[in-house]
Design a protein around this motif. Sequence first.
Motif, PDB file in Angstrom:
ATOM      1  N   THR A   1      45.690  56.850  80.658  1.00  0.00           N
ATOM      2  CA  THR A   1      46.531  56.991  79.473  1.00  0.00           C
ATOM      3  C   THR A   1      45.993  56.185  78.298  1.00  0.00           C
ATOM      4  OG1 THR A   1      48.758  56.682  78.592  1.00  0.00           O
ATOM      5  CG2 THR A   1      48.012  55.091  80.233  1.00  0.00           C
ATOM      6  N   ASP A   2      46.178  56.705  77.100  1.00  0.00           N
ATOM      7  CA  ASP A   2      45.822  55.971  75.877  1.00  0.00           C
ATOM      8  C   ASP A   2      47.034  55.244  75.299  1.00  0.00           C
ATOM      9  OD1 ASP A   2      43.174  56.833  75.938  1.00  0.00           O
ATOM     10  OD2 ASP A   2      43.645  58.677  74.831  1.00  0.00           O
ATOM     11  N   ALA A   3      48.172  55.399  75.951  1.00  0.00           N
ATOM     12  CA  ALA A   3      49.392  54.781  75.436  1.00  0.00           C
ATOM     13  C   ALA A   3      49.491  53.305  75.812  1.00  0.00           C
ATOM     14  CB  ALA A   3      50.610  55.531  75.979  1.00  0.00           C
ATOM     15  N   ILE A   4      48.575  52.839  76.654  1.00  0.00           N
ATOM     16  CA  ILE A   4      48.563  51.444  77.101  1.00  0.00           C
ATOM     17  C   ILE A   4      47.346  50.727  76.531  1.00  0.00           C
ATOM     18  CG2 ILE A   4      48.079  49.972  79.105  1.00  0.00           C
ATOM     19  CD1 ILE A   4      50.893  50.599  79.156  1.00  0.00           C
ATOM     20  N   GLU A   5      47.586  49.573  75.915  1.00  0.00           N
ATOM     21  CA  GLU A   5      46.491  48.665  75.543  1.00  0.00           C
ATOM     22  C   GLU A   5      46.332  47.663  76.674  1.00  0.00           C
ATOM     23  OE1 GLU A   5      45.308  45.254  72.224  1.00  0.00           O
ATOM     24  OE2 GLU A   5      47.155  46.428  71.993  1.00  0.00           O
ATOM     25  N   HIS A   6      45.106  47.540  77.166  1.00  0.00           N
ATOM     26  CA  HIS A   6      44.847  46.700  78.345  1.00  0.00           C
ATOM     27  C   HIS A   6      43.741  45.708  77.993  1.00  0.00           C
ATOM     28  CE1 HIS A   6      43.029  45.771  82.333  1.00  0.00           C
ATOM     29  NE2 HIS A   6      44.281  45.855  82.760  1.00  0.00           N
ATOM     30  N   VAL A   7      44.074  44.405  78.042  1.00  0.00           N
ATOM     31  CA  VAL A   7      43.119  43.365  77.672  1.00  0.00           C
ATOM     32  C   VAL A   7      43.089  42.315  78.779  1.00  0.00           C
ATOM     33  CG1 VAL A   7      42.413  41.677  75.928  1.00  0.00           C
ATOM     34  CG2 VAL A   7      43.692  43.736  75.244  1.00  0.00           C
ATOM     35  N   THR A   8      41.904  41.861  79.163  1.00  0.00           N
ATOM     36  CA  THR A   8      41.786  40.831  80.202  1.00  0.00           C
ATOM     37  C   THR A   8      40.887  39.699  79.710  1.00  0.00           C
ATOM     38  OG1 THR A   8      39.850  41.848  81.259  1.00  0.00           O
ATOM     39  CG2 THR A   8      42.025  42.552  82.020  1.00  0.00           C
ATOM     40  N   ARG A   9      41.110  38.521  80.275  1.00  0.00           N
ATOM     41  CA  ARG A   9      40.244  37.374  80.009  1.00  0.00           C
ATOM     42  C   ARG A   9      40.102  36.575  81.307  1.00  0.00           C
ATOM     43  NH1 ARG A   9      39.605  39.931  76.186  1.00  0.00           N
ATOM     44  NH2 ARG A   9      39.723  39.384  73.965  1.00  0.00           N
TER      45      ARG A   9
END
Length: 377
Positions: free
Chosen positions: A163-171
């Motif tokens: 999906t493009d409806a979720i922004e997913h960021v990790t560190r």
Amino acid sequence: MTANLSETLTLLLIEDDDGDAFLVEELLKEAEAPPRIFWAKSLQEAKAKLNPKIQCVLVDLSLPDADRLEALEEVLALAPHAAVLVLTGLRDAHMGVAAVQAGAQDYLIKGDTDARLLARAIRYAMERKRADLAQLRLVQAELTAKENARLESALLPDALLRTDAIEHVTRYLPGSGGTLAGDFFDTVQTPDGAVHVVVGDVCGHGPDEAALGVALRIAWRTLVLAGQTGDTLLRTLDALLRAERKAPEIFTTLCMATITADLSHAMMRVVGHPPPVLVREGVVEVVHDTPSGPPLGIFADAEWAVIDVPLGEEWSMMLYTDGLIEATVGERDELLGVDGLLDLVREHGGIDLDRLITHVGTLSDDLAVVLVRRRRA
């Protein structure tokens, strides 16, 4: 002329001949800073005197209880951090070369050594040993870095999102010790459209814990893709942890969330883990004050309550390991804590991982963070 041995050091002389030992001691007395000398007449006697304070060893290749390279090999094994010089009465260059090839820093022929030559040989041997140890540390560091990179890639995979409806960021940041720990995370979207997120932390530091984290992360992804969720998944991970851990006291905390396909709701389980941070309609809060249940690996019959979290139309959710809230902040190096984390998020007007990490000081533990945000339509 005074010998130029400028560094005061502690030296062990292994020599069974009283006359040769006396000569070495007399020659070293002429040094600018005469070393502290311990004397052993045999390899067995030397074993009792070898300790980390011994910086240099002079060893005769003809001892009553060891002969030729056998004596050298024993010394190298007993004193791996000391510079070793071989003393021999045999005018045999081949034996001296063999000694150097076996690990000695240099060799000297008895009777052909004066004070200057002996002092210079010791000084050069010390420098060679330092260079050898530095090279060894460099190689070990490179190997560790490669192994950490391999484990890190397995601990921190790419999300499986359609999906493009979720922004997913990790560190991910390693702790101040530089040793890789067992922090892991993953995100998977299943065919029904639900988005599953996990962040976990195996207690302890080192390659064993990191490898266990890799195993748990891969198992979690496999189980989710196979349609297993909830307590069934957690009990399977618990069984895997118990089978793979190196010691019975090792446990694992984790937080996992299943976000519905319409992205308006989440079902969460906080398994002995720090509470996730949720931002809904400008309100910053933790998802739940108390965990769903104990960490994995503690109680065989554990159960974990489900936390029902309404998300709404606009939200951000951050899952993290305790390295974040145990980091120090401010001039007094105080622990950030959950309350401090919430204050930072409010101060920043939302969850901005880069700004958040910039404000964090020294990390005592690894830090792993996953930010999931619903994009505006």
